[in-house]
Design an enzyme around this catalytic site. Structure first.
Site, PDB file in Angstrom:
ATOM      1  N   GLY A  60       0.778  -1.202   0.132  1.00 23.32           N
ATOM      2  CA  GLY A  60       0.045   0.239   0.031  1.00 23.32           C
ATOM      3  C   GLY A  60       0.802   1.275   0.063  1.00 23.32           C
ATOM      4  N   CYS A  87       5.165  -6.181   1.442  1.00 22.19           N
ATOM      5  CA  CYS A  87       5.745  -4.855   1.614  1.00 22.19           C
ATOM      6  C   CYS A  87       5.020  -4.066   2.817  1.00 22.19           C
ATOM      7  CB  CYS A  87       5.568  -3.971   0.090  1.00 22.19           C
ATOM      8  SG  CYS A  87       6.390  -2.613   0.034  1.00 22.19           S
ATOM      9  N   TYR A  88       3.879  -3.350   2.497  1.00 22.29           N
ATOM     10  CA  TYR A  88       3.252  -2.472   3.539  1.00 22.29           C
ATOM     11  C   TYR A  88       2.750  -3.521   4.661  1.00 22.29           C
ATOM     12  CZ  TYR A  88       0.009   0.218   6.350  1.00 22.29           C
ATOM     13  OH  TYR A  88      -0.568   0.952   7.099  1.00 22.29           O
ATOM     14  N   HIS A 174       7.727  -7.491  -3.920  1.00 19.23           N
ATOM     15  CA  HIS A 174       6.558  -7.910  -4.565  1.00 19.23           C
ATOM     16  C   HIS A 174       6.320  -9.200  -5.296  1.00 19.23           C
ATOM     17  CE1 HIS A 174       4.381  -4.166  -3.345  1.00 19.23           C
ATOM     18  NE2 HIS A 174       5.672  -3.669  -3.323  1.00 19.23           N
ATOM     19  N   GLU A 176       4.127 -10.464  -6.747  1.00 20.64           N
ATOM     20  CA  GLU A 176       3.138 -10.752  -7.585  1.00 20.64           C
ATOM     21  C   GLU A 176       3.408 -10.043  -9.099  1.00 20.64           C
ATOM     22  OE1 GLU A 176       3.097  -9.083  -4.807  1.00 20.64           O
ATOM     23  OE2 GLU A 176       2.442  -6.922  -4.998  1.00 20.64           O
ATOM     24  N   ASP A 233     -17.240 -10.313 -22.597  1.00 22.71           N
ATOM     25  CA  ASP A 233     -18.032 -10.697 -21.529  1.00 22.71           C
ATOM     26  C   ASP A 233     -19.542 -10.970 -21.790  1.00 22.71           C
ATOM     27  OD1 ASP A 233     -15.741  -9.738 -20.529  1.00 22.71           O
ATOM     28  OD2 ASP A 233     -16.460  -7.686 -20.005  1.00 22.71           O
ATOM     29  N   LYS A 375     -10.971 -10.842 -16.086  1.00 23.22           N
ATOM     30  CA  LYS A 375     -11.018 -10.719 -17.585  1.00 23.22           C
ATOM     31  C   LYS A 375     -10.403 -12.173 -18.127  1.00 23.22           C
ATOM     32  CE  LYS A 375     -12.274  -8.481 -21.235  1.00 23.22           C
ATOM     33  NZ  LYS A 375     -13.703  -7.654 -21.236  1.00 23.22           N
TER      34      LYS A 375
END
Ligand code: XMP
Length: 519
Positions: A60, A87-88, A174, A176, A233, A375
Protein backbone atom coordinates in the site's frame (compact mmCIF):
# COMPACT_ATOMS: atom_id res chain seq x y z
CA UNK A 1 -20.34 -16.14 -0.91
CA UNK A 2 -21.74 -19.64 -0.44
CA UNK A 3 -19.04 -22.13 0.51
CA UNK A 4 -18.98 -25.06 -1.88
CA UNK A 5 -16.51 -27.59 -3.16
CA UNK A 6 -15.04 -25.38 -5.85
CA UNK A 7 -14.38 -22.51 -3.46
CA UNK A 8 -13.31 -24.62 -0.50
CA UNK A 9 -9.60 -23.93 -0.87
CA UNK A 10 -9.71 -20.19 -0.48
CA UNK A 11 -7.52 -17.31 0.52
CA UNK A 12 -8.41 -13.81 1.64
CA UNK A 13 -6.45 -10.74 0.56
CA UNK A 14 -6.67 -7.67 2.77
CA UNK A 15 -6.20 -4.64 0.55
CA UNK A 16 -4.16 -1.71 1.83
CA UNK A 17 -4.53 0.21 -1.43
CA UNK A 18 -1.62 -1.13 -3.44
CA UNK A 19 -1.72 -0.71 -7.20
CA UNK A 20 -0.72 -4.39 -7.28
CA UNK A 21 -3.51 -5.87 -5.14
CA UNK A 22 -5.39 -7.25 -8.13
CA UNK A 23 -2.14 -8.76 -9.38
CA UNK A 24 -1.88 -10.70 -6.14
CA UNK A 25 -5.38 -12.07 -6.63
CA UNK A 26 -4.74 -12.98 -10.24
CA UNK A 27 -1.49 -14.74 -9.36
CA UNK A 28 -3.18 -16.71 -6.58
CA UNK A 29 -5.89 -17.78 -9.00
CA UNK A 30 -3.28 -18.69 -11.60
CA UNK A 31 -2.08 -21.11 -8.93
CA UNK A 32 -5.67 -22.46 -9.09
CA UNK A 33 -6.64 -21.28 -5.63
CA UNK A 34 -9.76 -19.16 -5.22
CA UNK A 35 -9.30 -15.83 -3.43
CA UNK A 36 -11.16 -12.63 -2.73
CA UNK A 37 -10.03 -9.09 -2.01
CA UNK A 38 -11.55 -7.20 0.92
CA UNK A 39 -10.71 -3.82 2.51
CA UNK A 40 -7.94 -3.82 5.13
CA UNK A 41 -10.34 -2.98 7.97
CA UNK A 42 -12.73 -5.89 7.34
CA UNK A 43 -14.01 -6.97 10.78
CA UNK A 44 -12.60 -10.13 12.30
CA UNK A 45 -16.01 -11.84 12.28
CA UNK A 46 -16.26 -11.44 8.54
CA UNK A 47 -12.78 -12.86 8.09
CA UNK A 48 -13.62 -15.84 10.30
CA UNK A 49 -16.87 -16.38 8.44
CA UNK A 50 -15.03 -16.51 5.12
CA UNK A 51 -12.85 -19.24 6.65
CA UNK A 52 -9.76 -18.71 4.49
CA UNK A 53 -6.91 -21.18 4.53
CA UNK A 54 -4.51 -18.29 4.25
CA UNK A 55 -4.50 -14.49 4.51
CA UNK A 56 -2.39 -12.12 2.43
CA UNK A 57 -1.81 -8.51 3.47
CA UNK A 58 -1.22 -6.42 0.35
CA UNK A 59 1.20 -3.57 -0.08
CA UNK A 60 0.00 0.00 0.00
CA UNK A 61 1.06 3.61 -0.46
CA UNK A 62 0.93 4.54 3.26
CA UNK A 63 3.63 4.29 5.92
CA UNK A 64 2.98 2.50 9.21
CA UNK A 65 4.82 5.43 10.80
CA UNK A 66 2.03 7.84 9.84
CA UNK A 67 -0.56 8.71 12.46
CA UNK A 68 -3.58 7.58 10.47
CA UNK A 69 -2.02 4.65 8.65
CA UNK A 70 -4.42 1.86 7.61
CA UNK A 71 -4.38 -0.98 10.15
CA UNK A 72 -5.99 -4.38 10.20
CA UNK A 73 -7.32 -5.94 13.37
CA UNK A 74 -4.18 -7.22 15.20
CA UNK A 75 -6.16 -10.37 16.04
CA UNK A 76 -5.68 -11.37 12.40
CA UNK A 77 -2.33 -12.78 13.55
CA UNK A 78 -3.96 -14.89 16.28
CA UNK A 79 -6.46 -16.74 14.08
CA UNK A 80 -4.13 -19.71 13.58
CA UNK A 81 -4.39 -19.07 9.85
CA UNK A 82 -1.12 -18.54 7.94
CA UNK A 83 -0.53 -14.88 7.04
CA UNK A 84 1.73 -13.49 4.32
CA UNK A 85 2.48 -9.76 4.50
CA UNK A 86 3.76 -8.14 1.32
CA UNK A 87 5.71 -4.86 1.50
CA UNK A 88 3.42 -2.55 3.54
CA UNK A 89 1.72 -5.74 4.76
CA UNK A 90 5.02 -7.00 6.12
CA UNK A 91 5.90 -3.67 7.72
CA UNK A 92 2.48 -3.63 9.34
CA UNK A 93 3.15 -7.09 10.70
CA UNK A 94 6.44 -5.82 12.12
CA UNK A 95 4.75 -2.77 13.58
CA UNK A 96 1.73 -4.52 15.17
CA UNK A 97 3.76 -7.43 16.54
CA UNK A 98 6.22 -5.16 18.35
CA UNK A 99 9.15 -5.07 16.00
CA UNK A 100 10.58 -1.79 14.74
CA UNK A 101 9.95 -0.05 11.42
CA UNK A 102 11.89 2.99 10.25
CA UNK A 103 12.23 5.07 7.12
CA UNK A 104 14.93 3.59 4.94
CA UNK A 105 18.10 5.61 4.33
CA UNK A 106 17.97 4.41 0.76
CA UNK A 107 14.52 4.05 -0.65
CA UNK A 108 14.52 0.89 -2.67
CA UNK A 109 12.68 0.88 -6.01
CA UNK A 110 13.08 -1.58 -8.84
CA UNK A 111 15.19 -4.69 -9.05
CA UNK A 112 17.18 -6.29 -6.27
CA UNK A 113 18.79 -9.69 -5.80
CA UNK A 114 17.46 -11.99 -3.15
CA UNK A 115 20.18 -13.64 -1.07
CA UNK A 116 18.57 -16.59 0.64
CA UNK A 117 19.62 -17.64 4.16
CA UNK A 118 17.12 -20.44 4.58
CA UNK A 119 15.46 -22.35 1.80
CA UNK A 120 12.66 -23.62 4.01
CA UNK A 121 8.89 -23.25 3.49
CA UNK A 122 8.37 -19.92 1.78
CA UNK A 123 11.64 -19.96 -0.13
CA UNK A 124 11.98 -23.61 -1.05
CA UNK A 125 13.07 -24.17 -4.65
CA UNK A 126 13.94 -20.49 -5.06
CA UNK A 127 17.32 -19.75 -6.60
CA UNK A 128 19.85 -17.78 -4.64
CA UNK A 129 20.39 -14.32 -6.14
CA UNK A 130 17.04 -14.41 -7.97
CA UNK A 131 15.74 -11.03 -9.11
CA UNK A 132 12.94 -9.51 -7.02
CA UNK A 133 11.04 -6.24 -7.41
CA UNK A 134 11.12 -3.67 -4.62
CA UNK A 135 9.06 -0.54 -4.08
CA UNK A 136 9.35 0.76 -0.54
CA UNK A 137 10.43 3.72 1.58
CA UNK A 138 10.22 2.14 5.08
CA UNK A 139 11.73 -1.09 6.30
CA UNK A 140 11.76 -3.31 9.35
CA UNK A 141 14.85 -2.51 11.42
CA UNK A 142 14.16 -4.89 14.32
CA UNK A 143 12.23 -8.13 13.92
CA UNK A 144 9.28 -8.78 16.21
CA UNK A 145 9.80 -11.53 18.81
CA UNK A 146 9.82 -15.05 17.38
CA UNK A 147 10.63 -13.97 13.80
CA UNK A 148 13.76 -14.80 11.84
CA UNK A 149 15.16 -13.51 8.59
CA UNK A 150 15.04 -15.91 5.64
CA UNK A 151 16.69 -13.69 3.04
CA UNK A 152 18.24 -10.27 2.49
CA UNK A 153 19.07 -7.86 -0.33
CA UNK A 154 21.68 -5.09 -0.52
CA UNK A 155 19.31 -2.65 1.16
CA UNK A 156 17.02 -4.88 3.20
CA UNK A 157 18.42 -7.18 5.88
CA UNK A 158 14.90 -8.57 6.25
CA UNK A 159 13.72 -9.15 2.69
CA UNK A 160 11.84 -12.31 3.72
CA UNK A 161 10.88 -13.21 7.29
CA UNK A 162 9.13 -16.02 9.11
CA UNK A 163 7.59 -16.86 12.46
CA UNK A 164 7.53 -20.61 11.99
CA UNK A 165 5.36 -21.57 14.98
CA UNK A 166 2.61 -19.04 14.19
CA UNK A 167 2.98 -19.42 10.42
CA UNK A 168 3.44 -15.70 9.82
CA UNK A 169 5.52 -14.65 6.84
CA UNK A 170 6.63 -11.39 5.30
CA UNK A 171 8.17 -10.29 2.02
CA UNK A 172 9.65 -6.85 1.54
CA UNK A 173 9.46 -7.28 -2.24
CA UNK A 174 6.48 -7.92 -4.52
CA UNK A 175 6.10 -11.58 -5.54
CA UNK A 176 3.01 -10.68 -7.59
CA UNK A 177 4.74 -8.63 -10.30
CA UNK A 178 6.38 -10.17 -13.36
CA UNK A 179 9.78 -8.69 -12.56
CA UNK A 180 10.05 -10.91 -9.50
CA UNK A 181 11.25 -13.88 -11.46
CA UNK A 182 10.35 -16.55 -8.94
CA UNK A 183 7.31 -14.80 -7.49
CA UNK A 184 4.97 -17.56 -8.57
CA UNK A 185 7.12 -20.21 -6.92
CA UNK A 186 7.06 -18.23 -3.67
CA UNK A 187 3.28 -17.81 -3.81
CA UNK A 188 2.87 -21.49 -4.58
CA UNK A 189 5.03 -22.32 -1.57
CA UNK A 190 2.76 -20.20 0.59
CA UNK A 191 -0.47 -21.57 -0.86
CA UNK A 192 0.33 -25.26 -1.24
CA UNK A 193 2.94 -25.94 1.40
CA UNK A 194 2.13 -23.47 4.15
CA UNK A 195 -1.67 -23.09 3.76
CA UNK A 196 -2.19 -26.66 2.45
CA UNK A 197 -4.44 -25.41 -0.34
CA UNK A 198 -5.14 -27.80 -3.19
CA UNK A 199 -5.11 -26.34 -6.71
CA UNK A 200 -8.79 -26.87 -7.50
CA UNK A 201 -9.96 -23.58 -9.03
CA UNK A 202 -10.33 -24.84 -12.57
CA UNK A 203 -12.35 -23.41 -15.41
CA UNK A 204 -13.94 -26.73 -16.38
CA UNK A 205 -15.33 -27.12 -12.87
CA UNK A 206 -16.25 -23.46 -12.78
CA UNK A 207 -18.32 -23.81 -15.96
CA UNK A 208 -20.40 -26.63 -14.45
CA UNK A 209 -20.73 -24.73 -11.19
CA UNK A 210 -21.88 -21.53 -12.95
CA UNK A 211 -24.42 -23.32 -15.11
CA UNK A 212 -25.84 -25.09 -12.08
CA UNK A 213 -25.98 -21.82 -10.14
CA UNK A 214 -27.86 -20.09 -12.96
CA UNK A 215 -30.34 -22.96 -13.09
CA UNK A 216 -30.94 -22.71 -9.36
CA UNK A 217 -31.35 -18.94 -9.46
CA UNK A 218 -33.75 -18.85 -12.41
CA UNK A 219 -35.67 -22.01 -11.50
CA UNK A 220 -37.27 -24.56 -13.84
CA UNK A 221 -39.77 -22.14 -15.41
CA UNK A 222 -38.05 -18.73 -15.20
CA UNK A 223 -37.19 -16.66 -18.26
CA UNK A 224 -34.27 -14.32 -18.80
CA UNK A 225 -32.92 -11.78 -21.20
CA UNK A 226 -29.38 -10.77 -21.88
CA UNK A 227 -28.03 -7.73 -23.70
CA UNK A 228 -25.46 -8.92 -26.18
CA UNK A 229 -22.77 -6.58 -27.48
CA UNK A 230 -20.63 -9.13 -29.29
CA UNK A 231 -17.78 -8.52 -26.83
CA UNK A 232 -16.21 -11.20 -24.66
CA UNK A 233 -18.11 -10.64 -21.43
CA UNK A 234 -21.66 -10.48 -22.73
CA UNK A 235 -20.96 -13.38 -25.10
CA UNK A 236 -19.72 -15.64 -22.30
CA UNK A 237 -22.73 -14.70 -20.15
CA UNK A 238 -25.10 -15.47 -23.03
CA UNK A 239 -23.59 -18.87 -23.75
CA UNK A 240 -23.46 -19.84 -20.06
CA UNK A 241 -27.09 -18.83 -19.60
CA UNK A 242 -28.13 -20.62 -22.75
CA UNK A 243 -26.44 -23.79 -21.51
CA UNK A 244 -28.33 -23.38 -18.24
CA UNK A 245 -31.85 -22.52 -19.40
CA UNK A 246 -31.88 -23.12 -23.16
CA UNK A 247 -34.64 -21.35 -25.06
CA UNK A 248 -35.95 -19.64 -21.95
CA UNK A 249 -33.18 -17.15 -22.68
CA UNK A 250 -33.65 -14.35 -25.20
CA UNK A 251 -30.65 -12.28 -26.21
CA UNK A 252 -31.10 -8.74 -27.39
CA UNK A 253 -28.61 -7.13 -29.71
CA UNK A 254 -29.15 -3.45 -30.38
CA UNK A 255 -27.83 -2.16 -33.68
CA UNK A 256 -27.12 1.47 -32.86
CA UNK A 257 -25.81 2.28 -36.32
CA UNK A 258 -22.37 2.85 -34.80
CA UNK A 259 -20.99 -0.63 -35.37
CA UNK A 260 -18.02 -1.65 -37.41
CA UNK A 261 -18.13 -3.33 -40.77
CA UNK A 262 -19.91 -6.71 -40.65
CA UNK A 263 -20.34 -6.69 -36.88
CA UNK A 264 -24.07 -7.24 -36.72
CA UNK A 265 -23.91 -10.07 -39.26
CA UNK A 266 -21.14 -11.74 -37.26
CA UNK A 267 -23.21 -11.64 -34.07
CA UNK A 268 -26.24 -13.06 -35.89
CA UNK A 269 -24.20 -15.83 -37.44
CA UNK A 270 -22.49 -16.79 -34.19
CA UNK A 271 -25.37 -16.67 -31.76
CA UNK A 272 -28.38 -17.46 -33.89
CA UNK A 273 -26.59 -19.66 -36.41
CA UNK A 274 -23.97 -21.47 -34.35
CA UNK A 275 -25.35 -21.49 -30.81
CA UNK A 276 -29.05 -21.54 -31.79
CA UNK A 277 -29.75 -18.89 -29.21
CA UNK A 278 -33.01 -16.97 -29.47
CA UNK A 279 -31.54 -13.67 -30.64
CA UNK A 280 -33.56 -10.55 -31.15
CA UNK A 281 -31.79 -7.97 -33.26
CA UNK A 282 -33.22 -4.49 -32.81
CA UNK A 283 -32.33 -2.02 -35.50
CA UNK A 284 -32.42 1.29 -33.65
CA UNK A 285 -29.80 2.95 -35.82
CA UNK A 286 -32.13 5.67 -37.06
CA UNK A 287 -33.08 6.70 -33.55
CA UNK A 288 -29.44 6.87 -32.42
CA UNK A 289 -28.26 8.76 -35.49
CA UNK A 290 -31.15 11.23 -35.33
CA UNK A 291 -30.36 12.07 -31.72
CA UNK A 292 -26.69 12.49 -32.50
CA UNK A 293 -27.34 14.86 -35.37
CA UNK A 294 -25.24 18.01 -35.02
CA UNK A 295 -23.92 17.01 -31.56
CA UNK A 296 -20.19 17.66 -31.32
CA UNK A 297 -19.40 17.55 -27.60
CA UNK A 298 -17.85 14.15 -26.72
CA UNK A 299 -19.57 13.84 -23.34
CA UNK A 300 -22.93 14.84 -24.84
CA UNK A 301 -22.49 12.15 -27.50
CA UNK A 302 -21.66 9.53 -24.88
CA UNK A 303 -24.67 10.46 -22.76
CA UNK A 304 -27.08 10.40 -25.70
CA UNK A 305 -25.86 6.95 -26.72
CA UNK A 306 -26.01 5.56 -23.18
CA UNK A 307 -29.52 6.90 -22.56
CA UNK A 308 -30.87 5.81 -25.92
CA UNK A 309 -29.49 2.34 -25.36
CA UNK A 310 -31.31 2.06 -22.05
CA UNK A 311 -34.51 3.39 -23.58
CA UNK A 312 -34.46 0.89 -26.46
CA UNK A 313 -33.58 -1.95 -24.14
CA UNK A 314 -36.42 -1.05 -21.77
CA UNK A 315 -38.89 -1.02 -24.64
CA UNK A 316 -37.74 -4.41 -25.81
CA UNK A 317 -37.80 -5.80 -22.29
CA UNK A 318 -41.46 -4.81 -21.97
CA UNK A 319 -42.44 -6.71 -25.09
CA UNK A 320 -41.11 -9.94 -23.64
CA UNK A 321 -43.67 -11.16 -21.18
CA UNK A 322 -42.88 -12.97 -17.94
CA UNK A 323 -39.17 -12.24 -18.08
CA UNK A 324 -37.88 -11.74 -14.57
CA UNK A 325 -34.11 -12.09 -14.97
CA UNK A 326 -31.44 -10.06 -16.69
CA UNK A 327 -27.98 -11.49 -17.42
CA UNK A 328 -25.08 -9.09 -16.96
CA UNK A 329 -21.35 -9.34 -17.56
CA UNK A 330 -20.23 -7.73 -14.31
CA UNK A 331 -16.62 -8.72 -13.59
CA UNK A 332 -14.77 -9.05 -10.30
CA UNK A 333 -12.81 -5.77 -10.66
CA UNK A 334 -16.22 -3.97 -10.81
CA UNK A 335 -17.24 -5.60 -7.54
CA UNK A 336 -14.14 -5.13 -5.41
CA UNK A 337 -14.77 -2.48 -2.83
CA UNK A 338 -11.99 -0.04 -3.57
CA UNK A 339 -9.75 1.27 -0.82
CA UNK A 340 -9.42 5.03 -1.11
CA UNK A 341 -5.88 5.96 -1.95
CA UNK A 342 -4.81 9.51 -1.27
CA UNK A 343 -4.23 11.45 -4.46
CA UNK A 344 -6.08 8.90 -6.63
CA UNK A 345 -8.05 10.16 -9.62
CA UNK A 346 -11.50 11.44 -8.77
CA UNK A 347 -12.59 13.48 -11.78
CA UNK A 348 -14.62 11.90 -14.54
CA UNK A 349 -12.46 11.71 -17.63
CA UNK A 350 -15.11 10.01 -19.75
CA UNK A 351 -18.55 8.65 -19.02
CA UNK A 352 -18.26 4.98 -19.89
CA UNK A 353 -21.10 3.12 -21.42
CA UNK A 354 -21.32 -0.66 -21.36
CA UNK A 355 -24.15 -3.08 -21.78
CA UNK A 356 -23.82 -3.55 -18.04
CA UNK A 357 -25.40 -1.05 -15.68
CA UNK A 358 -28.87 -1.32 -17.14
CA UNK A 359 -31.41 0.63 -15.12
CA UNK A 360 -32.44 -0.59 -11.73
CA UNK A 361 -35.99 0.60 -12.30
CA UNK A 362 -36.43 -2.22 -14.78
CA UNK A 363 -37.01 -4.49 -11.77
CA UNK A 364 -35.16 -7.42 -13.22
CA UNK A 365 -33.33 -9.77 -10.93
CA UNK A 366 -29.71 -9.77 -12.00
CA UNK A 367 -27.86 -12.89 -13.05
CA UNK A 368 -24.16 -12.13 -12.91
CA UNK A 369 -22.19 -15.32 -13.49
CA UNK A 370 -18.87 -13.51 -14.01
CA UNK A 371 -18.95 -11.57 -10.75
CA UNK A 372 -16.10 -13.57 -9.27
CA UNK A 373 -13.86 -13.50 -12.31
CA UNK A 374 -11.04 -11.49 -13.76
CA UNK A 375 -11.01 -10.82 -17.50
CA UNK A 376 -8.40 -13.46 -18.26
CA UNK A 377 -10.48 -16.01 -16.36
CA UNK A 378 -13.57 -15.02 -18.39
CA UNK A 379 -11.61 -15.74 -21.55
CA UNK A 380 -10.53 -19.12 -20.21
CA UNK A 381 -14.07 -19.95 -19.16
CA UNK A 382 -15.33 -18.84 -22.58
CA UNK A 383 -12.94 -21.24 -24.30
CA UNK A 384 -14.10 -24.00 -21.98
CA UNK A 385 -17.74 -23.56 -23.03
CA UNK A 386 -16.98 -23.26 -26.73
CA UNK A 387 -17.19 -19.51 -27.38
CA UNK A 388 -15.29 -19.00 -30.68
CA UNK A 389 -11.71 -17.78 -30.40
CA UNK A 390 -12.61 -14.84 -32.62
CA UNK A 391 -14.81 -13.48 -29.84
CA UNK A 392 -12.56 -14.54 -26.97
CA UNK A 393 -9.53 -12.70 -28.28
CA UNK A 394 -11.40 -9.78 -29.77
CA UNK A 395 -9.84 -6.40 -29.13
CA UNK A 396 -11.97 -4.19 -26.85
CA UNK A 397 -14.54 -2.03 -28.62
CA UNK A 398 -16.20 0.83 -26.73
CA UNK A 399 -19.95 0.87 -26.04
CA UNK A 400 -20.48 4.19 -27.89
CA UNK A 401 -18.90 2.57 -30.93
CA UNK A 402 -17.72 4.56 -33.92
CA UNK A 403 -19.40 7.72 -32.61
CA UNK A 404 -16.39 8.48 -30.41
CA UNK A 405 -14.01 7.81 -33.30
CA UNK A 406 -15.66 10.41 -35.52
CA UNK A 407 -14.51 13.67 -34.03
CA UNK A 408 -17.32 16.20 -34.02
CA UNK A 409 -20.77 15.48 -35.38
CA UNK A 410 -21.63 11.94 -36.48
CA UNK A 411 -22.92 11.72 -40.05
CA UNK A 412 -23.81 8.87 -42.37
CA UNK A 413 -21.01 9.86 -44.68
CA UNK A 414 -18.49 9.99 -41.83
CA UNK A 415 -19.58 6.56 -40.64
CA UNK A 416 -19.19 5.07 -44.11
CA UNK A 417 -15.66 6.47 -44.46
CA UNK A 418 -14.60 5.39 -40.99
CA UNK A 419 -16.04 1.89 -41.40
CA UNK A 420 -14.10 1.32 -44.62
CA UNK A 421 -10.84 2.68 -43.23
CA UNK A 422 -11.24 0.68 -40.01
CA UNK A 423 -11.86 -2.50 -41.99
CA UNK A 424 -8.61 -2.01 -43.91
CA UNK A 425 -6.62 -1.37 -40.73
CA UNK A 426 -7.96 -4.51 -39.09
CA UNK A 427 -7.37 -6.62 -42.19
CA UNK A 428 -3.76 -5.47 -42.41
CA UNK A 429 -3.12 -5.87 -38.68
CA UNK A 430 -4.53 -9.38 -38.86
CA UNK A 431 -2.56 -10.39 -41.91
CA UNK A 432 0.62 -9.12 -40.25
CA UNK A 433 -0.17 -11.50 -37.38
CA UNK A 434 -0.45 -8.62 -34.92
CA UNK A 435 -4.15 -8.59 -34.02
CA UNK A 436 -3.79 -10.64 -30.86
CA UNK A 437 -0.53 -9.03 -29.84
CA UNK A 438 -2.05 -5.54 -29.75
CA UNK A 439 -4.57 -4.26 -27.21
CA UNK A 440 -6.43 -2.15 -29.77
CA UNK A 441 -5.95 -0.99 -33.34
CA UNK A 442 -8.46 1.20 -35.14
CA UNK A 443 -9.19 4.22 -37.32
CA UNK A 444 -10.26 7.71 -36.29
CA UNK A 445 -11.90 10.23 -38.60
CA UNK A 446 -10.58 13.73 -38.00
CA UNK A 447 -12.77 16.83 -38.32
CA UNK A 448 -10.48 18.55 -40.82
CA UNK A 449 -9.97 18.46 -44.53
CA UNK A 450 -6.64 18.82 -46.24
CA UNK A 451 -5.45 19.52 -49.74
CA UNK A 452 -4.09 16.73 -51.86
CA UNK A 453 -3.43 15.87 -55.47
CA UNK A 454 -4.76 12.78 -57.19
CA UNK A 455 -4.00 12.29 -60.86
CA UNK A 456 -3.61 15.86 -61.97
CA UNK A 457 -6.43 17.19 -59.87
CA UNK A 458 -6.57 18.98 -56.59
CA UNK A 459 -8.45 17.21 -53.81
CA UNK A 460 -9.77 18.62 -50.55
CA UNK A 461 -10.67 15.65 -48.42
CA UNK A 462 -10.70 13.92 -45.04
CA UNK A 463 -7.89 12.72 -42.80
CA UNK A 464 -7.84 9.29 -41.15
CA UNK A 465 -5.81 8.72 -38.00
CA UNK A 466 -4.48 5.26 -37.22
CA UNK A 467 -4.35 4.34 -33.54
CA UNK A 468 -2.62 1.19 -32.25
CA UNK A 469 -1.88 0.79 -28.55
CA UNK A 470 -0.66 -1.76 -26.11
CA UNK A 471 -2.06 -1.98 -22.63
CA UNK A 472 -2.86 -4.52 -19.96
CA UNK A 473 -6.04 -3.01 -18.58
CA UNK A 474 -6.83 0.11 -20.61
CA UNK A 475 -5.77 2.33 -17.69
CA UNK A 476 -2.37 3.12 -19.17
CA UNK A 477 -1.26 2.49 -22.71
CA UNK A 478 1.59 3.04 -25.10
CA UNK A 479 1.46 3.47 -28.85
CA UNK A 480 2.71 0.50 -30.81
CA UNK A 481 5.76 0.88 -33.02
CA UNK A 482 4.12 -0.67 -36.07
CA UNK A 483 6.55 -1.50 -38.88
CA UNK A 484 6.84 1.31 -41.44
CA UNK A 485 5.98 -0.98 -44.33
CA UNK A 486 2.76 -2.00 -42.59
CA UNK A 487 1.86 1.64 -41.94
CA UNK A 488 2.68 2.40 -45.55
CA UNK A 489 0.44 -0.39 -46.79
CA UNK A 490 -2.47 0.75 -44.65
CA UNK A 491 -2.06 4.33 -45.76
CA UNK A 492 -1.90 3.33 -49.42
CA UNK A 493 -4.93 1.13 -49.21
CA UNK A 494 -7.00 3.66 -47.27
CA UNK A 495 -6.24 6.51 -49.67
CA UNK A 496 -6.80 4.34 -52.73
CA UNK A 497 -9.84 2.42 -51.56
CA UNK A 498 -11.78 4.80 -49.33
CA UNK A 499 -13.58 7.52 -51.22
CA UNK A 500 -13.16 10.90 -49.54
CA UNK A 501 -9.79 10.36 -47.82
CA UNK A 502 -6.56 11.89 -49.09
CA UNK A 503 -4.33 11.76 -46.01
CA UNK A 504 -3.46 9.26 -43.26
CA UNK A 505 -1.61 10.06 -40.03
CA UNK A 506 -0.33 7.86 -37.19
CA UNK A 507 -1.07 8.67 -33.56
CA UNK A 508 2.09 8.39 -31.45
CA UNK A 509 0.69 9.39 -28.05
CA UNK A 510 0.67 7.31 -24.91
CA UNK A 511 -1.94 7.25 -22.14
CA UNK A 512 -1.45 9.29 -20.04
CA UNK A 513 -1.41 12.08 -21.09
CA UNK A 514 -3.67 11.14 -24.03
CA UNK A 515 -6.46 8.59 -23.80
CA UNK A 516 -6.87 5.56 -26.04
CA UNK A 517 -10.03 6.77 -27.77
CA UNK A 518 -9.94 10.30 -29.13
CA UNK A 519 -13.22 11.31 -27.47
P1 XMP B 1 -9.84 5.62 -22.92
O1 XMP B 1 -10.24 6.27 -24.19
O2 XMP B 1 -10.60 6.13 -21.72
O3 XMP B 1 -10.26 4.10 -23.07
O4 XMP B 1 -8.35 5.64 -22.69
C1 XMP B 1 -9.84 3.06 -22.23
C2 XMP B 1 -10.44 1.76 -22.74
O5 XMP B 1 -11.86 1.79 -22.56
C3 XMP B 1 -12.52 1.67 -23.81
N1 XMP B 1 -13.68 2.57 -23.74
C4 XMP B 1 -14.92 2.14 -23.45
N2 XMP B 1 -15.40 0.91 -23.21
N3 XMP B 1 -17.56 1.81 -22.91
C5 XMP B 1 -16.74 0.76 -22.97
O6 XMP B 1 -17.20 -0.37 -22.77
C6 XMP B 1 -17.14 3.09 -23.14
O7 XMP B 1 -17.92 4.04 -23.07
C7 XMP B 1 -15.76 3.25 -23.43
N4 XMP B 1 -14.99 4.34 -23.69
C8 XMP B 1 -13.72 3.89 -23.88
C9 XMP B 1 -11.51 2.06 -24.85
O8 XMP B 1 -11.80 1.49 -26.12
C10 XMP B 1 -10.24 1.54 -24.23
O9 XMP B 1 -10.10 0.15 -24.41
Amino acid sequence: MIPDKLHEERVLILDFGSQYTQNIARKVRECKVYCEIVPFDTPLDKIREFAPKGIILSGGPASVLQKDSPLCDPQVFQLKIPVLGICYGMQLMGHLLKGEVNPSNHREYGRAHLMVREFTHLLQNVNNGSMVWMSHGDKITRLPPGFKSLAFTDNSPYAAIEHSRDKLFGLQFHPEVVHTIEGKQILQNFLYDICSCKPEWEMGRLADYSIQNIQEQIGPQGKAICALSGGVDSSVVAVLMHKAIGDRLTCIFIDNGLLRHGEREKVEETFRGHFKIDLKVVDASERFLKRLEGVTDPEAKRKIIGNTFIEVFEEEGKTLKEVAFLGQGTLYPDVIESVPVKGGPSVTIKTHHNVGGLPEKMHFKLVEPLRELFKDEVRELGREIGVPEEIISRQPFPGPGLAIRILGAVTGEGLAILREADKIILEEIKSAGLYQKIWQSFAVLLPVKTVGVMGDSRTYENVIGIRAVNSTDGMTADWVQLPYDLLGKMSNRIINEVQGVNRVVYDISSKPPSTIEWE
